[in-house]
Scaffold this active site. Structure first.
Site, PDB file in Angstrom:
ATOM      1  N   LEU A 112       1.067  -0.999   0.154  1.00 23.49           N
ATOM      2  CA  LEU A 112      -0.073   0.191  -0.117  1.00 23.49           C
ATOM      3  C   LEU A 112       0.881   1.406  -0.012  1.00 23.49           C
ATOM      4  CD1 LEU A 112      -2.708  -0.902   2.587  1.00 23.49           C
ATOM      5  CD2 LEU A 112      -3.133  -0.732   0.288  1.00 23.49           C
ATOM      6  N   ASP A 113       0.681   2.215  -0.691  1.00 23.09           N
ATOM      7  CA  ASP A 113       1.643   3.271  -0.966  1.00 23.09           C
ATOM      8  C   ASP A 113       1.568   4.362   0.314  1.00 23.09           C
ATOM      9  OD1 ASP A 113      -0.396   5.179  -1.480  1.00 23.09           O
ATOM     10  OD2 ASP A 113      -0.531   4.750  -3.513  1.00 23.09           O
ATOM     11  N   TYR A 114       2.588   5.134   0.288  1.00 19.52           N
ATOM     12  CA  TYR A 114       2.719   5.893   1.330  1.00 19.52           C
ATOM     13  C   TYR A 114       1.334   6.710   1.889  1.00 19.52           C
ATOM     14  CZ  TYR A 114       5.064   9.552   4.383  1.00 19.52           C
ATOM     15  OH  TYR A 114       5.348  10.272   5.342  1.00 19.52           O
ATOM     16  N   SER A 116      -1.779   5.581   1.230  1.00 15.59           N
ATOM     17  CA  SER A 116      -2.867   4.696   1.456  1.00 15.59           C
ATOM     18  C   SER A 116      -2.724   3.950   2.666  1.00 15.59           C
ATOM     19  CB  SER A 116      -2.883   3.683   0.188  1.00 15.59           C
ATOM     20  OG  SER A 116      -3.066   4.211  -0.967  1.00 15.59           O
TER      21      SER A 116
END
Length: 268
Positions: A112-114, A116
């Site tokens: 999950l990106d920064y 999210s």
């Protein structure tokens, strides 16, 4: 079922990351510096693969995997502002800073990106991580975008979309330009407004910022993105920043999934 040697062979950097304190990037550097031996021979090829039967050393320290260890899977409710990586060159907080040393050797099922948040699965089993990461199990997200969900967006969600230029919404510097988006498994528009809309979507992949790229094509920026379910495993009431083990029922469903997909049914 795959042959044992095919099932257990993994990249050397993944083996080192899984069974030591080093990240994959750090493992690559150790390999390039000639500090890693496999079966008594210095290895500098980053593409080298090993099995649990190989003898691996960093300098004089043996790196081993416990073949008899029962694999563990945990759920982590990732908050915004954490990187899914063991180390971040920019010095940002990682999920392992929150999880602590106990889970330092665990690997995440995807990322999950920064910006999210939500459900992240982690395991100490390479086979389980690979099986889940490359599965088509349902992933469910709650999303907030900065505009209305119009007919074109709905049509693309229902029928799929193929873009030659899918760079909007991508990470800066991403080498992936064109993308094909499969039809969503399902969606539910919770609210639809000129300034903000909220939608729940169900997809079966979610790689390479797929959702951010999809909505960006229609001029919609994702303001909030939270994954709350993966393959029937749900966050339920797990607080943000906390982790838990799978329930007995969730482990049973995971065993069934691994068996059906001819993955490592010897793991459980």
């Amino acid at each position: 079922m795959r042959k044992e040697e095919e099932l257990e062979a993994v990249r050397l950097n993944k083996f080192l990351s899984h069974n030591s304190k080093y990240s994959r990037r750090e493992a690559d550097r150790l390999i390039e510096e000639g500090k890693v031996k496999v079966n008594g021979v210095v290895v500098e090829n980053l593409a080298t693969k090993v099995t649990v039967n190989d003898e691996v050393h960093i300098n004089k320290t043996p790196i081993k995997e416990d073949k008899n260890k029962m694999p563990t899977v945990i759920i982590y409710n990732k908050p915004k502002g954490e990187i899914v990586s063991k180390k971040d060159p920019q010095g940002r907080k990682t999920i392992y800073d929150s999880l602590g040393k106990r889970y330092a050797h665990f690997m995440s099922v995807g990322r999950l990106d920064y910006a999210s948040e939500g459900l992240l699965l982690l395991s100490d089993s390479v086979q389980i991580v690979d099986a889940l990461m490359h599965s088509n199990l349902e992933r469910i997200y709650k999303i907030k975008v900065n505009g209305p969900i119009g007919p074109k967006v709905e049509s693309a969600m229902m029928h799929g979309l193929e873009l030659e230029d899918a760079t909007d919404g991508a990470f800066k510097g991403s080498k992936i330009r064109s993308m094909k988006f499969a039809p969503f498994l399902g969606y539910n528009i919770v609210s639809n407004g000129e300034k903000f809309s909220k939608i729940k979507v169900s997809i079966n992949e979610g790689k390479n910022r797929e959702l951010r790229r999809f909505f960006a094509h229609f001029g919609l920026d994702i303001l909030d993105l939270k994954r709350f379910e993966f393959g029937g495993i749900s966050l339920n009431n797990l607080p943000t920043g906390k982790s838990r083990f799978l329930s007995k029922e969730e482990y049973r469903n995971l065993r069934d999934f691994l068996s059906q997909n001819e993955e490592d049914d010897r793991s459980f």
